[in-house]
Design an enzyme around this catalytic site. Structure first.
Site, PDB file in Angstrom:
ATOM      1  CG  ASP A 176      -2.407   4.845   3.445  1.00 39.23           C
ATOM      2  OD1 ASP A 176      -2.326   5.106   2.232  1.00 39.23           O
ATOM      3  OD2 ASP A 176      -3.303   5.294   4.190  1.00 39.23           O
ATOM      4  CG  HIS A 178      -2.017   1.012   1.172  1.00 42.16           C
ATOM      5  ND1 HIS A 178      -3.271   0.780   1.688  1.00 42.16           N
ATOM      6  CD2 HIS A 178      -2.059   2.263   0.669  1.00 42.16           C
ATOM      7  CE1 HIS A 178      -4.042   1.843   1.496  1.00 42.16           C
ATOM      8  NE2 HIS A 178      -3.309   2.762   0.888  1.00 42.16           N
ATOM      9  CG  HIS A 211      -1.247   6.598  -1.864  1.00 45.15           C
ATOM     10  ND1 HIS A 211      -2.432   6.516  -2.554  1.00 45.15           N
ATOM     11  CD2 HIS A 211      -1.493   6.024  -0.659  1.00 45.15           C
ATOM     12  CE1 HIS A 211      -3.360   5.926  -1.800  1.00 45.15           C
ATOM     13  NE2 HIS A 211      -2.812   5.615  -0.638  1.00 45.15           N
ATOM     14  CG  PHE A 212       5.607   5.300  -5.158  1.00 45.58           C
ATOM     15  CD1 PHE A 212       5.632   5.552  -3.792  1.00 45.58           C
ATOM     16  CD2 PHE A 212       6.422   4.293  -5.642  1.00 45.58           C
ATOM     17  CE1 PHE A 212       6.444   4.816  -2.918  1.00 45.58           C
ATOM     18  CE2 PHE A 212       7.249   3.558  -4.787  1.00 45.58           C
ATOM     19  CZ  PHE A 212       7.258   3.817  -3.437  1.00 45.58           C
ATOM     20  NE  ARG A 213       0.615  11.332  -2.733  1.00 43.60           N
ATOM     21  CZ  ARG A 213      -0.507  11.035  -2.086  1.00 43.60           C
ATOM     22  NH1 ARG A 213      -1.538  10.506  -2.733  1.00 43.60           N
ATOM     23  NH2 ARG A 213      -0.612  11.278  -0.801  1.00 43.60           N
ATOM     24  CG  HIS A 221      -5.798   2.325   5.423  1.00 43.34           C
ATOM     25  ND1 HIS A 221      -7.153   2.196   5.474  1.00 43.34           N
ATOM     26  CD2 HIS A 221      -5.514   3.080   4.323  1.00 43.34           C
ATOM     27  CE1 HIS A 221      -7.690   2.834   4.446  1.00 43.34           C
ATOM     28  NE2 HIS A 221      -6.715   3.375   3.725  1.00 43.34           N
ATOM     29  CG  ASN A 225      -5.098   8.020  -4.299  1.00 51.27           C
ATOM     30  OD1 ASN A 225      -4.160   7.259  -4.525  1.00 51.27           O
ATOM     31  ND2 ASN A 225      -5.203   8.694  -3.161  1.00 51.27           N
TER      32      ASN A 225
HETATM   33  N1  LIG Z   1      -4.487   7.759   3.871  1.00 50.39           N
HETATM   34  C1  LIG Z   1      -4.616   9.021   3.562  1.00 50.39           C
HETATM   35  O1  LIG Z   1      -4.922   9.824   4.436  1.00 50.39           O
HETATM   36  N2  LIG Z   1      -4.401   9.490   2.321  1.00 50.39           N
HETATM   37  C2  LIG Z   1      -4.128   8.715   1.151  1.00 50.39           C
HETATM   38  C3  LIG Z   1      -5.358   8.062   0.593  1.00 50.39           C
HETATM   39  C4  LIG Z   1      -5.853   6.897   1.416  1.00 50.39           C
HETATM   40  O2  LIG Z   1      -5.140   5.894   1.562  1.00 50.39           O
HETATM   41  O3  LIG Z   1      -6.967   6.926   1.914  1.00 50.39           O
HETATM   42  C5  LIG Z   1      -3.515   9.621   0.095  1.00 50.39           C
HETATM   43  O4  LIG Z   1      -3.438   9.213  -1.063  1.00 50.39           O
HETATM   44  O5  LIG Z   1      -3.059  10.725   0.436  1.00 50.39           O
HETATM   45 ZN   LIG Z   2      -7.156   4.671   2.138  1.00 53.23          ZN
HETATM   46 ZN   LIG Z   3      -3.958   4.623   0.763  1.00 52.99          ZN
END
Ligand SMILES: NC(=O)N[C@@H](CC(=O)O)C(=O)O
Ligand SMILES: [Zn+2]
Ligand SMILES: [Zn+2]
Length: 445
Positions: free
Chosen positions: A313, A51, A53-55, A245, A85
């Site tokens: 995450d 999990h 988020h490498f954006r 998470h 996302n």
């Molecule tokens: N966990 C978060 O607060 N933010 C995550 C998105 C997510 O995992 O819900 C994100 O992409 O910034």
């Molecule tokens: Zn999430």
């Molecule tokens: Zn996430």
């Protein structure tokens, strides 16, 4: 390559030989001149972080595949799974392909998840080397990808009938052994958020507020209810459900009772509402920090094996973005580089065993997500390995980390960092230096 005298997670001392990117032999003694004398050091399977988020595409000012994967490598993570996302969101073939091109810059192996929105294209996603579906947002988080109950049920049903593996393999036995598409769920029920919390409707007011208000707003009860719904829909269709998470003992127990797997983040394991004051908006994330009592109950479930895995995450945002009022700040904290170091510090202190840490970061995620080449130091598996000195703890400092965001919610804590990280036998990180960007999609072999 020959690594001599390494102590494995279970305490056995072994020589490990690597050939063609795989573990070739694990024996008490192997002949040949060692490339690395690992006496006194521990050798772990590389961590899988399912999990992150490498954006990229879309938000490369927060992180890129290069910076995110370097951060992973320096933290002993050899496989990451990126979430959808981004901009464009990874919800159709074009979105997947765009991300896949960017991910080729990765230093570590990776999976790419597909997301669900009103205009997603399941057929296009299932036709591609997709890791899993998810994270599917039952409530809005960063990216506003929250979906309603009908769309969620539809997505679960499509996972069950995707026939993805049947398409991808001609071998009947291999097909039977493989799982269908798993659905990974961000489980919060927005109907149970507490809108009476001070400032919620004030549209940017509450500038001095800390993240404790965020915890009060996104109430703990909202998790259990959403997990129960996800599990019910999943079991009804025979689709494997993984809860992202989980932050409460209630959520973990509901996942476990319903036959779903779950992950816990390092921030929900090591931080609580008692840290919210010091963290300010940097402590705002979804799901939010919980009470110290709940944190301890989560830790217990990590220790006793109810929780399947730790995943970070990793959700970097810039300082500039975080340095605003609580209701305007984006949710999320980075974590990919500090996950294994924090857990190894627990092992050093004796609060978690090395074997439990190995299961949580490697063996279990490899089993749950069907990665037979990853997760264990065993002949024939990928030589994804991490070497560290188990006594060499140092202070975690945001400025030393490799994420573009340059901050960490774990500032000042102790961590045991790797000296060496190998991905399929290639050195991707050694003593502060990086090798080549050798990362590959784990669903493309
Ligand atoms: N966990 C978060 O607060 N933010 C995550 C998105 C997510 O995992 O819900 C994100 O992409 O910034
Ligand atoms: Zn999430
Ligand atoms: Zn996430």
């Amino acid at each position: 390559m020959l690594i001599a005298n390494a102590t494995l997670p279970d305490g056995r001392e072994r020589d490990v030989r690597i050939a063609d990117g795989q573990i070739d032999a694990v024996e008490p003694s192997l002949s040949g001149e060692p490339d690395i004398d690992a006496a006194g050091k521990r050798l772990f399977p590389g961590a899988l972080d399912v999990h992150v988020h490498f954006r990229q595409p879309g938000y490369s000012h927060k992180e890129t595949w290069e910076t995110g994967s370097k951060s992973a490598a320096a933290g002993g993570v050899t496989t990451v799974v990126d979430q959808p996302n981004t901009d464009p969101a990874t919800v159709d073939g074009a979105g997947f392909d765009e991300k896949a091109d960017l991910a080729a810059a990765s230093y570590v192996d990776y999976g790419i998840n597909g997301g669900v929105t009103a205009d997603w294209d399941p057929e296009e996603l299932f036709d591609r080397p997709l890791f899993a579906l998810g994270e599917v947002f039952l409530a809005d988080s960063t990216g506003d990808m929250g979906i309603d109950a009908d769309l969620f049920a539809d997505a679960v049903a499509r996972c069950a009938t995707s026939n993805r593996n049947a398409k991808r393999s001609d071998d009947a036995a291999a097909r039977a052994a493989e799982h269908d598409v798993t659905i990974t769920v961000h489980a919060e029920d927005a109907d149970l958020f507490d809108s009476s919390v001070e400032g919620v409707d004030a549209g940017g007011a509450g500038r001095d507020a800390d993240a404790d208000l965020w915890s009060a707003f996104r109430a703990a009860e909202a998790e259990e209810a959403a997990v129960e719904r996800a599990v019910e829909v999943g079991t009804g269709q025979g689709t494997a459900v993984h809860i992202a998470h989980t932050s409460t003992p209630e959520g973990i127990d509901a996942a476990s009772a319903g036959g779903a797997t779950c992950e816990v983040t390092p921030h929900h394991l090591f931080l609580s509402r008692e840290d919210a004051d010091e963290l300010g908006t940097y402590g705002r994330m979804n799901p939010p920090l919980r009470s110290e009592e709940r944190r301890e109950a989560v830790f217990e479930r990590v220790r006793d094996g109810t929780v399947d895995m730790i995943a970070t995450d990793h959700a970097p945002h810039t300082r500039e973005e975080k340095d605003v009022g609580l209701w305007d700040a984006p949710s999320g904290v980075p974590g990919v580089e500090t996950m294994l170091p924090l857990l190894l510090e627990e092992a050093r202190q004796g609060t978690l065993s090395y074997e439990r840490v190995r299961d949580l970061i490697a063996a279990n995620p490899a089993d749950v997500f069907d990665l037979p080449n990853k997760g264990r130091i065993e002949e024939g598996r990928d030589a994804d390995l991490v070497l560290f000195d188990p006594e060499d703890a140092r202070e975690i400092r945001g400025e030393d980390l490799h994420s573009k965001c340059e901050w960490t919610p774990f500032e000042g804590r102790q961590g045991v960092f790797p000296e060496l990280t190998l991905v399929r036998g290639e050195v991707v990180y050694r003593d502060g230096e990086f090798g080549d960007a050798v990362g590959r999609n784990v669903r493309e072999r």
